[in-house]
Scaffold this motif. Structure first.
Motif, PDB file in Angstrom:
ATOM      1  N   LYS A  20       0.950  -1.163  -0.108  1.00  0.00           N
ATOM      2  CA  LYS A  20       0.024  -0.011  -0.144  1.00  0.00           C
ATOM      3  C   LYS A  20       1.110   1.318  -0.164  1.00  0.00           C
ATOM      4  N   HIS A  21       0.167   2.439  -0.326  1.00  0.00           N
ATOM      5  CA  HIS A  21       0.877   3.689  -0.376  1.00  0.00           C
ATOM      6  C   HIS A  21       1.226   3.827   1.135  1.00  0.00           C
ATOM      7  N   ASN A  22       2.544   4.428   1.120  1.00  0.00           N
ATOM      8  CA  ASN A  22       3.092   4.975   2.411  1.00  0.00           C
ATOM      9  C   ASN A  22       3.259   3.681   3.543  1.00  0.00           C
ATOM     10  N   GLU A  23       3.355   2.456   2.852  1.00  0.00           N
ATOM     11  CA  GLU A  23       3.657   1.277   3.806  1.00  0.00           C
ATOM     12  C   GLU A  23       5.086   1.121   3.946  1.00  0.00           C
ATOM     13  N   PHE A  24       5.521   0.723   5.263  1.00  0.00           N
ATOM     14  CA  PHE A  24       7.121   0.304   5.229  1.00  0.00           C
ATOM     15  C   PHE A  24       6.946  -1.103   5.345  1.00  0.00           C
ATOM     16  N   VAL A  25       7.379  -1.775   4.371  1.00  0.00           N
ATOM     17  CA  VAL A  25       7.394  -3.483   4.207  1.00  0.00           C
ATOM     18  C   VAL A  25       8.895  -3.899   4.290  1.00  0.00           C
ATOM     19  N   THR A  26       8.914  -4.988   5.095  1.00  0.00           N
ATOM     20  CA  THR A  26      10.445  -5.468   5.256  1.00  0.00           C
ATOM     21  C   THR A  26      10.309  -6.649   4.621  1.00  0.00           C
ATOM     22  N   LEU A  27      11.242  -7.185   3.654  1.00  0.00           N
ATOM     23  CA  LEU A  27      11.625  -8.586   3.367  1.00  0.00           C
ATOM     24  C   LEU A  27      12.726  -8.882   4.116  1.00  0.00           C
ATOM     25  N   LEU A  28      12.328 -10.120   4.876  1.00  0.00           N
ATOM     26  CA  LEU A  28      12.940 -10.837   5.789  1.00  0.00           C
ATOM     27  C   LEU A  28      13.532 -12.126   5.430  1.00  0.00           C
ATOM     28  N   GLY A  29      14.702 -12.722   5.359  1.00  0.00           N
ATOM     29  CA  GLY A  29      14.982 -14.241   5.030  1.00  0.00           C
ATOM     30  C   GLY A  29      16.227 -14.217   4.981  1.00  0.00           C
ATOM     31  N   PRO A  30      16.703 -15.665   5.065  1.00  0.00           N
ATOM     32  CA  PRO A  30      18.179 -15.691   4.964  1.00  0.00           C
ATOM     33  C   PRO A  30      18.822 -15.512   3.705  1.00  0.00           C
ATOM     34  N   SER A  31      20.220 -15.481   3.484  1.00  0.00           N
ATOM     35  CA  SER A  31      20.927 -15.089   2.426  1.00  0.00           C
ATOM     36  C   SER A  31      20.535 -16.140   1.272  1.00  0.00           C
ATOM     37  N   GLY A  32      20.451 -15.505   0.419  1.00  0.00           N
ATOM     38  CA  GLY A  32      20.183 -16.362  -1.195  1.00  0.00           C
ATOM     39  C   GLY A  32      18.639 -16.727  -1.172  1.00  0.00           C
ATOM     40  N   CYS A  33      17.733 -16.294  -0.283  1.00  0.00           N
ATOM     41  CA  CYS A  33      16.300 -16.595  -0.456  1.00  0.00           C
ATOM     42  C   CYS A  33      15.675 -15.766  -1.707  1.00  0.00           C
ATOM     43  N   GLY A  34      16.465 -14.941  -2.311  1.00  0.00           N
ATOM     44  CA  GLY A  34      15.740 -13.985  -3.319  1.00  0.00           C
ATOM     45  C   GLY A  34      15.439 -12.744  -3.104  1.00  0.00           C
ATOM     46  N   ILE A  60       6.909   8.405   1.773  1.00  0.00           N
ATOM     47  CA  ILE A  60       7.332   7.605   0.826  1.00  0.00           C
ATOM     48  C   ILE A  60       7.154   5.947   1.202  1.00  0.00           C
ATOM     49  N   THR A  61       6.790   5.298   0.281  1.00  0.00           N
ATOM     50  CA  THR A  61       6.591   3.771   0.217  1.00  0.00           C
ATOM     51  C   THR A  61       8.061   3.248   0.587  1.00  0.00           C
ATOM     52  N   PHE A  62       8.470   2.518   1.270  1.00  0.00           N
ATOM     53  CA  PHE A  62       9.739   1.698   1.648  1.00  0.00           C
ATOM     54  C   PHE A  62       9.284   0.275   1.508  1.00  0.00           C
ATOM     55  N   ILE A  63      10.345  -0.362   0.556  1.00  0.00           N
ATOM     56  CA  ILE A  63      10.572  -1.912   0.626  1.00  0.00           C
ATOM     57  C   ILE A  63      11.747  -2.203   1.254  1.00  0.00           C
ATOM     58  N   PHE A  64      11.935  -2.595   2.314  1.00  0.00           N
ATOM     59  CA  PHE A  64      13.371  -2.636   2.960  1.00  0.00           C
ATOM     60  C   PHE A  64      13.619  -4.008   3.178  1.00  0.00           C
ATOM     61  N   VAL A  65      14.966  -4.557   2.579  1.00  0.00           N
ATOM     62  CA  VAL A  65      15.400  -5.832   2.973  1.00  0.00           C
ATOM     63  C   VAL A  65      16.309  -5.896   3.962  1.00  0.00           C
ATOM     64  N   THR A  66      16.476  -6.991   4.616  1.00  0.00           N
ATOM     65  CA  THR A  66      17.239  -7.345   5.736  1.00  0.00           C
ATOM     66  C   THR A  66      17.296  -8.757   6.226  1.00  0.00           C
ATOM     67  N   HIS A  67      18.494  -9.177   7.025  1.00  0.00           N
ATOM     68  CA  HIS A  67      18.130 -10.621   7.459  1.00  0.00           C
ATOM     69  C   HIS A  67      18.183 -10.275   9.161  1.00  0.00           C
ATOM     70  N   ASP A  68      18.145  -9.144   9.561  1.00  0.00           N
ATOM     71  CA  ASP A  68      18.179  -8.978  10.849  1.00  0.00           C
ATOM     72  C   ASP A  68      16.647  -8.896  11.399  1.00  0.00           C
ATOM     73  N   GLN A  69      16.250  -9.965  12.070  1.00  0.00           N
ATOM     74  CA  GLN A  69      14.891  -9.911  12.540  1.00  0.00           C
ATOM     75  C   GLN A  69      14.558  -8.642  13.402  1.00  0.00           C
TER      76      GLN A  69
END
Ligand SMILES: Nc1ncnc2c1ncn2[C@@H]1O[C@H](COP(=O)(O)OP(=O)(O)OP(=O)(O)O)[C@@H](O)[C@H]1O
Ligand SMILES: [Mg+2]
Lengths: 265, 346
Positions: free
Chosen positions: B28-42, B186-195
């Motif tokens: 959604k607009h203005n959402e802060f979404v995090t992609l969380l997963g181990p190395s190599g998961c895409g 701003i909408t953020f899609i944020f990648v991390t593997h730090d839970q």
């Protein structure tokens, strides 16, 4: 013991440099020798430097050399840079194949390259002369540009091109505004090598020229048979050496200055 | 709030290796979404598809309801903070940040103002004329963030943007980023593997593993109600125990029946039982409860991490009270502390 080894190594080094620079010094001395035969040193004079300007044949040869070197370097640098960028974006396997293709002309003896080009030009409907010589120089310079640009490209962050596009560049802008400036030093090195190779070349030029077009090396070679070339050639050689030394010193000076600036920060 | 991005059954393979497998996700607009997963998961691959640097094999990506298939990266209203910064080595800090604005031919004073603003935001005032290869990893990362953010994109993709920072700076930047996102809309899609980072910063967390989305939910949902064993073990430390759901609201594990709040399973269905280390209290040995022996204790600053051996299985418990190795204890927890998950492979 250690002292003796050290001393011997130093001696060897000095000896090697003396041997390398001895002919250059001899030529420089002869260029300021007023004698026209060069057998004895009569008196110090710059006449032969002035003589370059009067010797129209030598002047024309110098003109040909510089013309071919400048044009072929420019073309080879642009083409070679794009070829390198292309090769770098290939998958590993294809890249290795392309590198072999690129390196064959580099290690191939000049005489083979020269004769092959002569045969190919002979098959084409063009007459031998400055055009064929120019094309030949472009041809043998490109692989050297590729060789000096590729390592620089490999050093770059692999996302650099994408980052440029991400910020609004078209693919062409990304190459011109980001990739090329980032590999600038590699391109300059490549251009310098191409330029030297061109100025330097005798064998390939010999096989690909025609209609009386001569660069300096061809001109000197033609004179040699008659053993009557003017000491103006020594003057020319000395000028080339001095220019080379000046360019090298400048380059070193800049890279040292850059390092100092970095250290200061 | 309307949707800014819709990822619709997207599949991507590299040389026959499936890296993203039929992914669907709406943001959604203005959402802060995090992609969380181990190395190599895409994770990076998914960002690269959204940014337009990679072409998908199947499926669609819609940006503000428009299929972006044929839109090149430079035309997308998306900016990216790359995992390895990808700063332009021939430009100084100022020119790196100004790059996007200069391309858009904005007036010089505006560019100056915007860049200086950004420098202040990422705490790099005074660094504007520095060569980027003289910066530390953390400083480079902050330049990369500023370089993307200054363009005020509708959607910002951040690929592990805080990976190179030390804890203190990292926490500062987490706060700053979150603030910026809220303020600039701003909408953020944020990648991390730090839970922990994922849980503290996000509106929604997407847990990924091996090219599949495991679970999507608010940080609370993901933490308290992991949907399967992967989610549970990836998010925080957990005790995951084999159990049997005898009937609704009753689960048996370690040979003892426990009341719980879960229902809707088949009678006698084999399940995974999750209990968070901080939800277990150690008490004096009690016949009615699970009993064990303390085998290890580590001081972690805020709490002690205590290992208790129960029937050959090790439980982890967080407690502010120390124990001694060899102490006999019982584990106490309430029905609300037990979370039941279906077996992953069932
Ligand atoms: N260009 C490519 N060619 C071949 N395989 C690739 C390519 N890019 C990624 N992969 C593979 O795809 C898988 C997912 O990679 P990706 O970079 O998306 O992982 P990630 O989740 O970002 O990992 P990390 O946390 O380590 O950054 C990996 O197995 C990787 O080797
Ligand atoms: Mg990644």
């Amino acid at each position: 013991m250690k002292q003796i080894v050290k001393g011997l190594l130093l001696l060897a080094t000095v000896l090697v440099f003396v041997l390398i620079y001895f002919p250059i010094v001899v030529i420089a001395l002869m260029s300021v020798n007023a004698s026209s035969t060069g057998q004895t040193f009569t008196y110090f004079s710059f006449v032969w430097y002035g003589e370059i300007a009067n010797n129209t044949l030598l002047l024309r040869a110098i003109g040909t050399t510089l013309f071919v070197a400048i044009i072929s370097t420019t073309i080879a640098t642009v083409v070679g840079t794009f070829v390198a960028i292309g090769i770098n974006s290939l998958k590993r396997n294809q890249r290795l194949n392309m590198m072999v293709l690129n390196n064959v002309p580099v290690v191939n003896p000049d005489i083979v390259t020269g004769i092959s080009l002569m045969v190919v030009f002979g098959l084409l409907p063009i007459s031998f002369g400055i055009n064929t010589m120019l094309i030949a120089h472009v041809f043998f310079s490109i692989p050297f540009v590729v060789l000096s640009v590729l390592p620089k490209l490999k050093e770059l962050d692999k996302d650099l091109f994408d980052a440029a596009q991400d910020l609004g560049c078209t693919s062409l802008q990304a190459v011109v505004k980001v990739i090329v400036p980032a590999i600038k030093t590699g391109i300059i090195t490549g251009a310098l090598i191409a330029f030297t190779m061109s100025i330097d070349d005798f064998v390939i030029s010999y096989f690909t020229t025609g209609s009386g077009v001569q660069n300096v090396s061809l001109w000197i070679y033609a004179r040699l048979g008659r053993r009557n070339f003017s000491p103006a050639v020594y003057a020319y050689n000395t000028i080339v050496t001095v220019v080379t030394i000046v360019i090298l010193l400048r380059l070193n000076y800049y890279s040292i200055k850059k390092k100092m600036r970095r250290l200061n920060q | 709030m309307s949707d800014i991005l819709k990822i619709d059954h997207v599949t991507k393979s590299f040389d026959d290796k499936v890296v993203l497998n039929n992914i669907s996700l709406t943001i959604k607009h203005n959402e802060f979404v995090t992609l969380l997963g181990p190395s190599g998961c895409g994770k990076t691959t998914l960002l690269r598809l959204i940014g337009g640097f990679e072409t998908l094999d199947q499926g669609h990506i819609y940006f503000e309801d428009e299929d972006v298939l044929n839109i090149p990266p430079n035309k997308r209203k998306v900016n990216t903070v790359f995992q390895h910064y990808a700063l332009f080595p021939h430009l100084n800090v100022f020119d790196n940040i100004a790059f996007g604005l200069k391309l858009k031919k904005q007036p010089k004073e505006e560019i100056n103002k915007a860049v200086m603003n950004m420098l202040m935001l990422v705490k790099l005032e005074g660094y504007e004329w520095r060569n980027v290869d003289t910066l530390s990893g953390g400083q480079k990362q902050r330049v990369a963030i500023a370089r993307a953010l200054v363009n005020q994109p509708n959607l910002l993709l951040l690929d592990e943007p805080l990976g190179a920072l030390d804890l203190k700076l990292r926490q500062d930047m987490q706060y700053e980023l979150k603030e910026m996102q809220r303020r600039l809309g701003i909408t953020f899609i944020f990648v991390t593997h730090d839970q922990e980072e994922a849980l503290t910063m996000s509106d929604r967390v997407v847990v990924m593993n091996e090219g599949l989305i495991q679970q999507v939910g608010s940080p609370q949902d993901i933490y308290n109600e992991p949907i399967n064993q992967f989610s549970a073990s990836f998010i925080g430390e957990s005790n995951i125990i084999d159990g049997v759901m005898v009937t609704d609201y009753e689960v048996v594990f370690e040979g003892i029946s426990h009341p719980c709040v879960d229902h809707g399973f088949e009678n006698n269905e084999k399940v995974d039982v999750v209990i968070r280390p901080e939800d277990i209290v150690l008490i004096k040995p009690d016949q009615q409860m699970i009993q064990g022996v303390v085998t290890d204790i580590i001081f972690k600053g805020v709490h002690y991490e205590i290992c208790v051996m129960v029937n050959d299985k090790e439980y982890v418990i967080h407690s502010t009270r120390a124990k001694h190795i060899g102490d006999k204890v019982s584990l106490k927890f309430g029905p609300n502390d037990i979370h039941i998950m279906r077996k992953s492979d069932a």
